[in-house]
Design an enzyme around this catalytic site. Structure first.
Site, PDB file in Angstrom:
ATOM      1  N   LYS A  80       2.321  -9.510  -5.213  1.00 21.74           N
ATOM      2  CA  LYS A  80       1.756  -8.891  -4.008  1.00 21.74           C
ATOM      3  C   LYS A  80       0.235  -8.942  -3.985  1.00 21.74           C
ATOM      4  CE  LYS A  80       5.538  -5.659  -2.954  1.00 21.74           C
ATOM      5  NZ  LYS A  80       6.479  -5.874  -4.065  1.00 21.74           N
TER       6      LYS A  80
ATOM      7  N   SER B 173       4.382  -0.544  -3.706  1.00 19.58           N
ATOM      8  CA  SER B 173       5.061  -1.814  -3.956  1.00 19.58           C
ATOM      9  C   SER B 173       6.082  -2.077  -2.851  1.00 19.58           C
ATOM     10  CB  SER B 173       5.741  -1.838  -5.327  1.00 19.58           C
ATOM     11  OG  SER B 173       5.987  -3.179  -5.724  1.00 19.58           O
TER      12      SER B 173
ATOM     13  N   SER C 155       6.584  -8.048  -8.776  1.00 21.52           N
ATOM     14  CA  SER C 155       5.764  -7.518  -7.680  1.00 21.52           C
ATOM     15  C   SER C 155       4.259  -7.666  -7.863  1.00 21.52           C
ATOM     16  CB  SER C 155       6.096  -6.041  -7.441  1.00 21.52           C
ATOM     17  OG  SER C 155       7.288  -5.923  -6.708  1.00 21.52           O
TER      18      SER C 155
END
Length: 497
Positions: free
Chosen positions: A94, A333, A91
């Site tokens: 991102k 997230s 993640s």
């Protein structure tokens, strides 16, 4: 440029002050003796490198790793190991999606959901034409938002629609799951489908409450904030705290949801979430339901189609600004927001329906052309990091962090959206020993742990860091522990004069 740097540096230093202390700073602060002595100050780059080498070698000896630390004040490299090696980022990917979106869409961008018509008149309360509901892939859109949008029909004295009701879902393609997503993830709301229609994150939560009497049916509780298909409940209450009890959910939107299984007696509830997998059929049922709820008669059918070129606007719903969506995406997230932004970038950048493929092109080219990121070898497939097939180097991640820190237009919404150690987001329960001194994006999937963001050193020098571990899936806790020790060492670093 120096002014931008100064503003951001002051902002980062100020953000580390406890608001409660700041509010009462005129009062004397009572200090208590520390129970545990603080780690020693790490003086100079050589001592820092020695300490980080020790932390990595003892904490994660068998993992592939990359670690990069760079000063945002002086621009020099303080530590670098395997920074040009490609890793699965999870993640932390991102941060790339966030920077590309802020650069291309701008912080004030809003998704628009529109109610349009090709009719020119309303006769006896009946709209003389078709109604178009144009969905834009807004990841924050809710059922209540759509009800409020459709209420505009009643406020304009429209009680019927002579033509068809068309749901326009052409903003994005019909490939709802990202390349390489693990199949089991698709059963969970964190990996819900990414389409032009994202209503309540395409996830429906409800509760099942057991009866106090064995043999009786359990009760299903839904929320008025969501639209549910028909739910058929076959859950039975059993006596005692039977460990054999479980719930099973199956669905066919043509006939509804079916939940069966058993629950032990007791005054408590189990939470259940249904992921909307058949998005078109759910949309059809939802809009039929809203029209019935508002007593608006449809003389045609509720189906799918593209809005005409020059329709008349009946009403519009605008999402929160992009800066708020970025905050939710990075703090929590949120994979759904990331996927929606990824496809929106692809749509607007290539002027074609948003897809995983053109989202990848858009993010890579925006970062390369506008942020100077070297995208050689970069593989960004889904915007969220859910796919284990995504690839990035610590050096590429550092370029993203460096650009965001030094460019005022995006620095505030970008940096303020990162989780704060010991305070909020995915770092709320981590690094309490250095609370407020770290702002960073976490990343975790099977065998992958990563962390990328900013830290303030012992003498208030702002540093950017990237930590990426690709190893054994059973070692997640150990990799996170190593990350926390590295971050703690960076807060103890003090530049030698």
């Amino acid at each position: 440029m120096r002014l931008v740097y100064l503003i951001v540096s002051i902002w980062m230093a100020c953000c580390l002050v406890d608001p409660a202390v700041a509010k009462h700073k005129h009062k004397p602060i009572q200090r208590h003796p520390a129970i545990v002595s603080a780690p020693p100050i790490v003086y100079g780059g050589a001592q820092l490198a020695s300490q980080l080498n020790y932390i990595i070698s003892t904490g994660s000896p068998n993992a592939d790793f990359g670690v990069y630390v760079r000063s945002m004040q002086y621009g020099d490299q303080l530590y670098a190991r395997n920074i040009h090696t490609l890793f699965t980022p999870a993640s932390t990917l991102k941060v790339l999606t966030a920077e590309a979106a802020l650069l291309f869409l701008k912080p004030e961008y809003r998704f628009a959901t529109q109610l349009l018509t090709d009719a020119s008149t309303v006769k006896n309360g009946v709209l003389q034409g078709n109604l178009y509901i144009v969905l834009s892939g807004d990841p924050s859109l809710t059922y209540n938002d759509l009800v409020e949008l459709m209420i505009n029909l009643r406020s304009q004295q429209i009680q019927g629609i002579a033509g068809n009701v068309y749901i326009d879902n052409t903003a994005y393609d019909q490939s709802f799951y990202g390349p390489g997503w693990v199949w089991k993830d698709k059963n969970y709301c964190y990996a819900a489908p990414i389409s032009a229609s994202i209503i309540n994150h395409n996830c429906l939560p409800f509760k099942v409450t057991s009866s106090k009497v064995a043999g009786r049916a359990a009760q299903v509780e839904t929320s008025p904030r969501f639209f549910y298909p028909t739910i058929r409940n076959y859950v039975v209450t059993k006596s005692g705290r039977s460990r054999a009890c479980s719930l099973h959910l199956s669905s066919s939107l043509s006939s509804g949801l079916e939940i069966d299984g058993c629950m032990p007696t007791g005054a408590y509830a189990w939470g259940v979430s249904y992921v909307v997998t058949d998005v078109p059929e759910y949309n059809r049922a939802l809009f039929k339901g809203i029209l019935n709820q508002l007593s608006i008669k449809t003389y045609g059918t509720v189906t799918f189609g593209t809005a005409p070129q020059r329709p008349s606007m009946i009403a519009l719903h605008a999402s929160k600004p992009l800066s708020d969506l970025i905050n939710d995406m990075l703090k929590k997230s949120d994979n759904v927001i990331a996927g929606a932004l990824f496809k929106k970038l692809g749509q607007l950048y290539t002027h074609r329906p948003g897809s995983w493929e053109n989202g990848s092109v858009a993010v890579s080219q925006i970062l390369s052309r506008h942020a100077g990121v070297n995208t050689s070898g970069l593989r960004i497939l889904d915007g969220s990091g859910l796919s284990p097939d995504n690839l990035a180097t610590p050096a590429q991640m550092m370029q993203v962090l460096d650009f965001a820190y030094h460019h005022g237009v995006i620095s505030d919404p970008f940096i303020s959206a990162l989780p704060i150690a010991g305070i909020d987001g995915t770092l709320k329960h981590r690094m309490g020993n250095i609370a407020r001194k770290v702002r960073a994006k976490t990343g975790t999937i099977s065998g992958v742990v990563s962390l990328a963001g900013y830290v303030v050193s012992a003498n208030k020098e702002p540093l950017a860091f990237v930590i990426m571990f690709n190893g054994n899936k059973g070692m997640t806790w150990k990799y996170k522990e190593t990350e926390d020790k590295i971050a703690t060492a960076l807060t103890r670093y003090k530049r030698q004069a």
